[in-house]
Design an enzyme around this catalytic site. Structure first.
Site, mmCIF file in Angstrom:
data_model
loop_
_atom_site.group_PDB
_atom_site.id
_atom_site.type_symbol
_atom_site.label_atom_id
_atom_site.label_comp_id
_atom_site.label_asym_id
_atom_site.label_seq_id
_atom_site.Cartn_x
_atom_site.Cartn_y
_atom_site.Cartn_z
ATOM 1 N N SER A 465 -8.705 -1.421 -10.156
ATOM 2 C CA SER A 465 -8.182 -1.640 -8.805
ATOM 3 C C SER A 465 -6.920 -0.851 -8.516
ATOM 4 C CB SER A 465 -7.942 -3.132 -8.556
ATOM 5 O OG SER A 465 -7.010 -3.641 -9.479
ATOM 6 N N HIS A 519 -0.863 -2.544 -7.701
ATOM 7 C CA HIS A 519 -1.557 -2.200 -6.461
ATOM 8 C C HIS A 519 -0.680 -1.322 -5.576
ATOM 9 C CE1 HIS A 519 -4.185 -6.080 -6.855
ATOM 10 N NE2 HIS A 519 -4.515 -5.144 -7.714
#
Length: 771
Positions: A465, A519
């Site tokens: 991710s 992220h």
């Protein structure tokens, strides 16, 4: 309800009597009347995007001609956001499109046939209604000087002729009787009755009957009983209005330059009769109206006189409703609308995305074959396969910043990440190419790992991710700054991509154990890399582009190397200790012994990061407290055979929800916690003891006896700074009782800042009972 990768719904729309081009134009007008944003509009294929609402989320509607067949159009509604189910939205879009096309199909370029005329229903005003209409015409349009009756069929309609006056220098032809027929209008806001008028120049030869013929044609078509007319509709039989003009259609507008109220006549029964003015228009003007709407057309015709001039200038000369030669806009439909099987097929132009997916899945399969748990792998097993873990990554295993972007924590985690990778990959690979996509995956993954190490190096992290957020960052740069992406598609994708990024960042901020730093690191590095890619595409030549991109990517690696080297300096001492434990196998041995009894992993399948926790099930602990009435309370936990007494002035924070079966808080910083842990083995218990002993520096240890049980007490002091300057000394105590036979461990920890609280803690410890 449609399901799958980017759910979609398809339908063939059929309307007899329409050519492929006419049907496409009708579908375009219906789409725009629904408020859909136009993408590309071509003869064989057009795209629209629905607005954002609770019932719709920027679906894309694709209109395609089916092999050039007349009367057939293939309509497809497809989701542009990341979802597995559309909850019926795509089907609803096509239902609305079909219904709107059916409403519009009889109001453009169509005239009544002979059969229709023969089958029409004749209606007539009552004398009172007719007198009302005639009075209205006289008041707003002028004195009636002549009446021309329809001699072709007994329609009961008359054409009233108003001669030119000083105010209106034109002949005005007005029907009387058409409004006797009630039209099946779609809503109450549209008048259900109407009359028609035309304004001819003062030089008009009254023997020239084509205007009267057209008025009667409108009436005849209206009297069929199955159609309706309104302002903005256009009518045509496909031929010029008369021999010496290129105009082919009549546009219905409200009467111009008349007094207020001229456009509407009120009948005695309360019904309204609208009066529409017929304005001759060219075919290109009708096409412009269908493609852009009535308001833009009227704006173009604002200088056109309301008096008929069949030789006036064409306001839409050379207009085409379609993009004849296309434009330079990039449409990312070919692969985006392909099947999942097609997307996963490696071929030219579609190599990087499926290749990265296969690498991630293949590594997960190999891990599973080698014994890693499919649903909840242990922290040690993830570390062994290359997860990012600060004490190891920063003490020599730099390669973990790469491998962690391919390691996943269970089957749900890998499936969710691969879905997100496919979704972004099918768009992004078309923009930046396969080589750049793979480079971007690695580069943004490096900075994602770097951000994680900077914020919380003690966490174990793994998953794609971070790199995926980097790819989303690149795509956001293109959506914001790339002018060649279709406007409608850009807006739709901005909603979808922006919502995905915002939702996941907000979820990461709220949930524990999710590494939002990774992220954000991937996203920010992706945005920067995307801007550089975009500037290179825009300004660099084909020869210099490859060189410039190579320099950029090498620069990213060098920047990462410098920042990573900075993080490896001044490491905490326990990182070195953990490294030594890893190398000599102590850490793995302890973790495996603990996980043999119970090992859980807290993880969010949408993120890369998780925290391992080795816990003992204490759900059966049912501790209770009793007020003894002498300023003391008693706590009893029968499940683990523990009890103690404490002052009523101390507050119970919590108990019976973790290993900490009792938590007490006194005044100031004073606190006491009782933990019950049942170790899985003697080795695990010994290792836990070593950690407790080493956790307090400059401490002293002594054995104490409490009601026949041997405890070890470790005590020390800690100096803490306070706001505004100065410091305070904190007393720390750890009291341990370990039973090597049952492997049960009671650990009492306390902190106090003054002698009074310290005395209370020691009194509490003296009351401890263990059965």
């Amino acid at each position: 309800m449609a399901t799958g990768f980017r759910p979609k719904y398809e339908r063939t729309i059929e309307l007899a009597g329409y050519s492929a081009e006419e049907l496409m134009l009708l579908a375009i007008e219906a789409s725009k009347s629904l408020g859909w944003q136009a993408g590309s509009i071509k003869r064989d294929k057009s795209d629209f995007y629905t607005p954002t609402s609770f019932r719709s989320w920027q679906e894309k509607v694709i209109l395609s001609v089916t092999d050039g067949k007349d009367g057939q159009l293939l309509a497809t509604s497809i989701c542009t956001s990341m979802q597995f189910m559309d909850w019926g939205k795509n089907k609803q879009n096509l239902n609305k499109l079909t219904a709107t096309m059916q409403q519009l199909q009889n109001v453009h370029n169509i005239s009544p046939t002979e059969a229709d005329t023969a089958n029409k229903t004749t209606c007539a005003y009552t004398p009172e209604e007719k007198n009302t209409v005639i009075s209205h015409i006289r008041h707003f349009y002028g004195g009636i000087k002549g009446i021309t009756k329809n001699i072709v069929s007994p329609s009961g309609v008359e054409i009233l002729i108003v001669e030119p006056t000083s105010r209106f220098d034109c002949y005005t032809l007005v029907t009387c009787g058409a409004g006797a027929s009630v039209m099946p209008v779609p809503d109450k806001a549209t008048p259900s009755r109407c009359e028609f008028c035309m304004c001819m120049p003062p030089t008009w030869n009254t023997e020239d009957s084509w205007p009267i013929d057209w008025l009667l044609q409108c009436v005849s078509w209206l009297q069929q009983g199955d159609s309706w007319l309104a302002c903005g509709h256009s009518l045509s039989d496909g031929t010029p209005l008369q021999d010496d003009t290129l105009m082919t259609s009549m546009l219905l507008t409200i009467p111009e330059e008349r007094d207020k109220g001229a456009e509407n006549c009120q009948l005695p029964n309360g019904d309204s009769v609208a009066i529409y003015q017929l304005v001759p228009v060219y075919t290109e003007e009708v096409l412009f109206k269908q493609a852009n709407g009535i308001i833009p057309l009227l704006d173009k015709m604002k200088n056109v006189s309301y008096i008929v001039d069949t030789h006036r200038e064409n306001t839409c000369r050379n207009f085409s409703a379609f993009e004849e030669n296309g434009d330079s806009s990039i449409s990312m439909d070919e692969k985006a609308n392909a099947s999942l099987r097609s997307i996963l097929t490696i071929r030219k132009g579609n190599m990087a995305t499926p290749l990265l997916v296969y690498i991630n899945i293949a590594l997960f399969v190999v891990m599973s074959i080698c014994g890693v748990n499919l649903l909840a792998p242990t922290g040690i097993s993830i570390i062994k396969w290359g997860a990012d873990f600060g004490p190891l990554t920063l003490t020599g295993d730099w390669w973990r910043t790469i491998t962690c972007n391919f390691i996943h924590i269970g089957v749900i985690h890998v499936l969710m990440n691969m879905y997100a990778l496919l979704y972004i990959g099918i768009f992004l690979e078309q923009l930046i190419g396969g080589r750049r996509l793979i480079s971007a995956y690695f580069l943004t993954g490096l900075f994602s790992a770097l951000a994680s190490l900077a914020m919380h190096p003690e966490s174990i992290s793994a998953g794609a991710s971070g790199s995926i957020f980097g790819l989303y960052g690149i795509f956001l740069s293109y959506l914001v700054f790339h002018h060649r992406i279709e406007k409608g598609q850009r807006k739709s994708l901005l909603y979808s991509i922006g919502f995905f990024v915002f939702y996941n960042l907000m979820s990461g901020a709220r949930a524990e154990g999710i590494d939002n730093a990774a992220h954000i690191g991937g996203l920010v590095s992706g945005i920067i890399l995307g801007i550089i890619y975009l500037l290179t595409d825009r300004f660099a030549t084909k020869k210099t582009s490859t060189l410039f991109i190579s320099i950029t990517e090498i620069s990213f690696v060098l920047i990462f190397t410098v920042l990573f080297a900075g993080q490896t300096s001044n490491l905490p001492a326990d990182f070195i200790e953990i490294r030594e434990m890893w190398e000599n196998g102590t850490l793995e041995e302890y973790a495996q012994s603990v996980s043999s009894e119970k090992d859980t992993i807290e993880t969010d399948p949408n993120t890369s990061y998780y925290m391992p926790q080795n816990t003992t099930d204490v759900s059966t602990f049912t501790g209770s407290e009793t007020d003894l009435g002498n300023g003391m309370k008693e706590y009893i936990n029968n499940s683990c055979g523990f009890s103690c007494q404490y002052p009523s002035t101390w507050e119970t924070i919590g108990k019976s929800d973790t290993e900490q079966i009792l938590q007490l808080r006194g005044h100031g910083v004073s606190s006491l916690t009782v933990s019950y842990i049942k170790a899985p083995s003697k080795g695990a218990m010994e290792h836990m003891y070593d950690l407790l002993i080493n956790s307090m520096k400059e401490s002293r240890s002594e054995n104490i006896n409490i009601h026949g049980k041997t405890f070890e007490r470790i005590s020390g002091k800690m100096e803490c700074a306070v706001a505004g300057g100065g410091s305070i000394h904190i007393n720390q105590n750890i009291v341990i009782h370990m039973n090597e036979e049952t492997l049960e461990n009671f650990i009492i920890t306390s902190t106090t800042s003054d002698d009074s609280s310290e005395s209370e803690v020691q009194e509490i410890i003296k009351t401890i009972r263990i059965n």
